[in-house]
Motif scaffolding. Structure first.
Motif, PDB file in Angstrom:
ATOM      1  N   PRO A 166       0.812  -1.228   0.000  1.00 11.79           N
ATOM      2  CA  PRO A 166       0.000   0.000   0.000  1.00 11.79           C
ATOM      3  C   PRO A 166       0.840   1.269   0.000  1.00 11.79           C
ATOM      4  CG  PRO A 166       0.109  -0.931   2.195  1.00 11.79           C
ATOM      5  CD  PRO A 166       0.796  -1.915   1.286  1.00 11.79           C
ATOM      6  N   TYR A 167       0.229   2.331  -0.446  1.00  9.76           N
ATOM      7  CA  TYR A 167       0.830   3.649  -0.400  1.00  9.76           C
ATOM      8  C   TYR A 167       0.665   4.213   1.021  1.00  9.76           C
ATOM      9  CZ  TYR A 167       1.642   3.783  -5.431  1.00  9.76           C
ATOM     10  OH  TYR A 167       2.119   3.543  -6.691  1.00  9.76           O
ATOM     11  N   ILE A 168       1.562   5.129   1.376  1.00  6.42           N
ATOM     12  CA  ILE A 168       1.633   5.637   2.755  1.00  6.42           C
ATOM     13  C   ILE A 168       1.567   7.163   2.751  1.00  6.42           C
ATOM     14  CG2 ILE A 168       3.027   5.718   4.870  1.00  6.42           C
ATOM     15  CD1 ILE A 168       2.204   2.852   4.123  1.00  6.42           C
TER      16      ILE A 168
ATOM     17  N   VAL B 180      -9.083  11.630  -6.317  1.00  3.52           N
ATOM     18  CA  VAL B 180      -8.606  10.833  -7.453  1.00  3.52           C
ATOM     19  C   VAL B 180      -8.515   9.347  -7.151  1.00  3.52           C
ATOM     20  CG1 VAL B 180      -7.309  12.784  -8.401  1.00  3.52           C
ATOM     21  CG2 VAL B 180      -6.152  11.150  -6.884  1.00  3.52           C
ATOM     22  N   CYS B 181      -8.668   8.951  -5.904  1.00  5.40           N
ATOM     23  CA  CYS B 181      -8.524   7.533  -5.554  1.00  5.40           C
ATOM     24  C   CYS B 181      -9.713   6.733  -6.118  1.00  5.40           C
ATOM     25  CB  CYS B 181      -8.436   7.356  -4.037  1.00  5.40           C
ATOM     26  SG  CYS B 181      -8.282   5.609  -3.565  1.00  5.40           S
ATOM     27  N   PRO B 182      -9.435   5.727  -6.954  1.00  5.39           N
ATOM     28  CA  PRO B 182     -10.539   5.005  -7.601  1.00  5.39           C
ATOM     29  C   PRO B 182     -11.275   4.035  -6.690  1.00  5.39           C
ATOM     30  CG  PRO B 182      -8.445   4.045  -8.255  1.00  5.39           C
ATOM     31  CD  PRO B 182      -8.127   5.255  -7.435  1.00  5.39           C
ATOM     32  N   VAL B 183     -10.700   3.736  -5.527  1.00 11.62           N
ATOM     33  CA  VAL B 183     -11.336   2.740  -4.659  1.00 11.62           C
ATOM     34  C   VAL B 183     -11.750   3.320  -3.304  1.00 11.62           C
ATOM     35  CG1 VAL B 183     -10.239   0.769  -5.770  1.00 11.62           C
ATOM     36  CG2 VAL B 183      -9.069   1.895  -3.869  1.00 11.62           C
ATOM     37  N   ASP B 184     -11.679   4.645  -3.156  1.00  9.21           N
ATOM     38  CA  ASP B 184     -12.152   5.305  -1.943  1.00  9.21           C
ATOM     39  C   ASP B 184     -11.509   4.720  -0.681  1.00  9.21           C
ATOM     40  OD1 ASP B 184     -13.660   7.101  -0.436  1.00  9.21           O
ATOM     41  OD2 ASP B 184     -15.359   5.727  -0.253  1.00  9.21           O
ATOM     42  N   CYS B 185     -10.180   4.546  -0.740  1.00 10.13           N
ATOM     43  CA  CYS B 185      -9.502   3.936   0.415  1.00 10.13           C
ATOM     44  C   CYS B 185      -8.755   4.950   1.261  1.00 10.13           C
ATOM     45  CB  CYS B 185      -8.572   2.826  -0.046  1.00 10.13           C
ATOM     46  SG  CYS B 185      -7.108   3.387  -0.922  1.00 10.13           S
ATOM     47  N   ILE B 186      -8.944   6.269   0.985  1.00 15.28           N
ATOM     48  CA  ILE B 186      -8.280   7.312   1.774  1.00 15.28           C
ATOM     49  C   ILE B 186      -9.342   8.006   2.625  1.00 15.28           C
ATOM     50  CG2 ILE B 186      -6.775   9.318   1.737  1.00 15.28           C
ATOM     51  CD1 ILE B 186      -6.020   8.551  -1.150  1.00 15.28           C
ATOM     52  N   HIS B 187      -9.086   8.043   3.927  1.00 18.02           N
ATOM     53  CA  HIS B 187     -10.090   8.587   4.854  1.00 18.02           C
ATOM     54  C   HIS B 187      -9.436   9.415   5.939  1.00 18.02           C
ATOM     55  CE1 HIS B 187     -13.439   6.333   3.170  1.00 18.02           C
ATOM     56  NE2 HIS B 187     -12.578   5.341   2.996  1.00 18.02           N
TER      57      HIS B 187
ATOM     58  N   TYR C 165      -5.376   9.092   6.031  1.00 16.41           N
ATOM     59  CA  TYR C 165      -4.764   7.763   6.115  1.00 16.41           C
ATOM     60  C   TYR C 165      -5.225   6.896   4.951  1.00 16.41           C
ATOM     61  CZ  TYR C 165      -4.338   9.344  10.978  1.00 16.41           C
ATOM     62  OH  TYR C 165      -4.067  10.066  12.106  1.00 16.41           O
ATOM     63  N   ILE C 166      -4.326   6.023   4.487  1.00 17.46           N
ATOM     64  CA  ILE C 166      -4.661   5.080   3.413  1.00 17.46           C
ATOM     65  C   ILE C 166      -4.882   3.696   4.008  1.00 17.46           C
ATOM     66  CG2 ILE C 166      -3.773   3.880   1.371  1.00 17.46           C
ATOM     67  CD1 ILE C 166      -2.280   6.482   0.666  1.00 17.46           C
ATOM     68  N   HIS C 167      -6.026   3.100   3.692  1.00 14.40           N
ATOM     69  CA  HIS C 167      -6.328   1.746   4.175  1.00 14.40           C
ATOM     70  C   HIS C 167      -5.399   0.763   3.456  1.00 14.40           C
ATOM     71  CE1 HIS C 167      -8.352  -1.967   5.083  1.00 14.40           C
ATOM     72  NE2 HIS C 167      -9.336  -1.349   5.722  1.00 14.40           N
TER      73      HIS C 167
ATOM     74  N   GLU D  50      -7.154  -1.969   1.221  1.00 15.94           N
ATOM     75  CA  GLU D  50      -8.028  -1.516   0.133  1.00 15.94           C
ATOM     76  C   GLU D  50      -7.261  -0.812  -0.986  1.00 15.94           C
ATOM     77  OE1 GLU D  50     -11.090   0.810   1.986  1.00 15.94           O
ATOM     78  OE2 GLU D  50     -11.962  -0.931   2.980  1.00 15.94           O
ATOM     79  N   CYS D  51      -6.090  -0.270  -0.673  1.00 15.75           N
ATOM     80  CA  CYS D  51      -5.266   0.406  -1.685  1.00 15.75           C
ATOM     81  C   CYS D  51      -4.863  -0.601  -2.763  1.00 15.75           C
ATOM     82  CB  CYS D  51      -4.026   0.998  -1.017  1.00 15.75           C
ATOM     83  SG  CYS D  51      -2.838   1.716  -2.177  1.00 15.75           S
ATOM     84  N   ILE D  52      -5.057  -0.222  -4.028  1.00 15.64           N
ATOM     85  CA  ILE D  52      -4.721  -1.126  -5.143  1.00 15.64           C
ATOM     86  C   ILE D  52      -3.426  -0.710  -5.846  1.00 15.64           C
ATOM     87  CG2 ILE D  52      -7.117  -1.839  -5.548  1.00 15.64           C
ATOM     88  CD1 ILE D  52      -7.131   0.167  -7.967  1.00 15.64           C
ATOM     89  N   ASP D  53      -2.658   0.162  -5.217  1.00 10.66           N
ATOM     90  CA  ASP D  53      -1.339   0.549  -5.738  1.00 10.66           C
ATOM     91  C   ASP D  53      -1.412   1.187  -7.129  1.00 10.66           C
ATOM     92  OD1 ASP D  53      -0.583  -0.714  -3.434  1.00 10.66           O
ATOM     93  OD2 ASP D  53       0.422  -2.399  -4.397  1.00 10.66           O
ATOM     94  N   CYS D  54      -2.437   1.964  -7.382  1.00 12.35           N
ATOM     95  CA  CYS D  54      -2.582   2.528  -8.735  1.00 12.35           C
ATOM     96  C   CYS D  54      -1.690   3.745  -8.947  1.00 12.35           C
ATOM     97  CB  CYS D  54      -4.034   2.893  -9.000  1.00 12.35           C
ATOM     98  SG  CYS D  54      -4.602   4.351  -8.082  1.00 12.35           S
ATOM     99  N   GLY D  55      -1.320   4.426  -7.850  1.00 12.56           N
ATOM    100  CA  GLY D  55      -0.428   5.568  -7.963  1.00 12.56           C
ATOM    101  C   GLY D  55      -1.100   6.897  -8.269  1.00 12.56           C
ATOM    102  N   ALA D  56      -2.399   6.918  -8.418  1.00 18.90           N
ATOM    103  CA  ALA D  56      -3.088   8.155  -8.818  1.00 18.90           C
ATOM    104  C   ALA D  56      -2.963   9.264  -7.781  1.00 18.90           C
ATOM    105  CB  ALA D  56      -4.565   7.866  -9.082  1.00 18.90           C
ATOM    106  N   CYS D  57      -2.838   8.895  -6.525  1.00 14.15           N
ATOM    107  CA  CYS D  57      -2.802   9.902  -5.470  1.00 14.15           C
ATOM    108  C   CYS D  57      -1.483  10.672  -5.418  1.00 14.15           C
ATOM    109  CB  CYS D  57      -3.072   9.255  -4.114  1.00 14.15           C
ATOM    110  SG  CYS D  57      -1.985   7.846  -3.747  1.00 14.15           S
ATOM    111  N   VAL D  58      -0.417  10.083  -5.898  1.00 13.81           N
ATOM    112  CA  VAL D  58       0.905  10.702  -5.727  1.00 13.81           C
ATOM    113  C   VAL D  58       1.014  12.043  -6.454  1.00 13.81           C
ATOM    114  CG1 VAL D  58       3.382  10.433  -6.159  1.00 13.81           C
ATOM    115  CG2 VAL D  58       2.060   8.538  -5.195  1.00 13.81           C
TER     116      VAL D  58
HETATM  117  S1  SF4 Z   1      -2.358   4.255  -4.800  1.00 13.03           S
HETATM  118 FE1  SF4 Z   1      -4.388   4.379  -5.828  1.00 13.03          FE
HETATM  119  S2  SF4 Z   1      -5.686   3.053  -4.592  1.00 13.03           S
HETATM  120 FE2  SF4 Z   1      -3.890   3.475  -3.333  1.00 13.03          FE
HETATM  121  S3  SF4 Z   1      -4.454   5.261  -2.104  1.00 13.03           S
HETATM  122 FE3  SF4 Z   1      -3.434   6.033  -3.953  1.00 13.03          FE
HETATM  123  S4  SF4 Z   1      -5.118   6.473  -5.405  1.00 13.03           S
HETATM  124 FE4  SF4 Z   1      -5.959   5.112  -3.785  1.00 13.03          FE
END
Ligand code: SF4
Ligand code: SF4
Length: 122
Positions: free
Chosen positions: A2-4, A20-27, A42-44, A47-55
């Motif tokens: 997971p991303y941190i 931008v998180c596609p799976v709503d795992c940031i709360h 915080y990132i769950h 549930e994080c799918i490692d897509c990288g969109a949040c960075v």
């Molecule tokens: S890497 Fe993707 S899934 Fe994980 S927290 Fe970032 S946007 Fe969400």
């Protein structure tokens, strides 16, 4: 892995990553009642799918792409991300206690504007 989220989020907390998180795992999200009470987001980890969109969305480069890539000064916040569960009072309190301890342990980093803080991570 997971991303941190790390300490440049403290004092920023703008939820750009949430948008931008596609799976709503940031709360918490801004529309969740917990939002005003927390120090950072915080990132769950499951549930994080490692897509990288949040960075690239984060204006202060607070997000690292794995626990391994998280700098030594930020390693304590890995656990905070792992523990936090939105709406679970005990889990929220434990995560926030880690964040408070991080703030107390790093007055040097906290004295830096959040926009510049990531550059000082060691
Ligand atoms: S890497 Fe993707 S899934 Fe994980 S927290 Fe970032 S946007 Fe969400
Ligand atoms: S985009 Fe960055 S600063 Fe904003 S809430 Fe997310 S992690 Fe925190």
């Amino acid at each position: 892995m997971p991303y941190i989220i790390t300490d440049p989020c403290i004092g920023t907390k703008d939820t750009a990553c949430v948008d931008v998180c596609p799976v709503d795992c940031i709360h918490p999200r801004k529309d969740e009642p917990e939002f005003e009470r927390v120090t950072m987001l915080y990132i769950h980890p499951e549930e994080c799918i490692d897509c990288g969109a949040c960075v690239p969305a984060c204006p202060v480069a607070a997000i690292y792409d794995s626990p391994d890539s998280t700098p030594a000064s930020q390693k304590d916040l890995i656990e905070a991300n792992y523990i936090y569960r939105n709406g679970d009072e005990e889990a929220m309190a434990r995560a926030e206690a880690i964040v408070r301890a991080h703030i107390e342990a790093h007055p040097d980093l906290m004295a830096i504007d959040p926009k510049e803080r990531q550059a000082a991570h060691t």
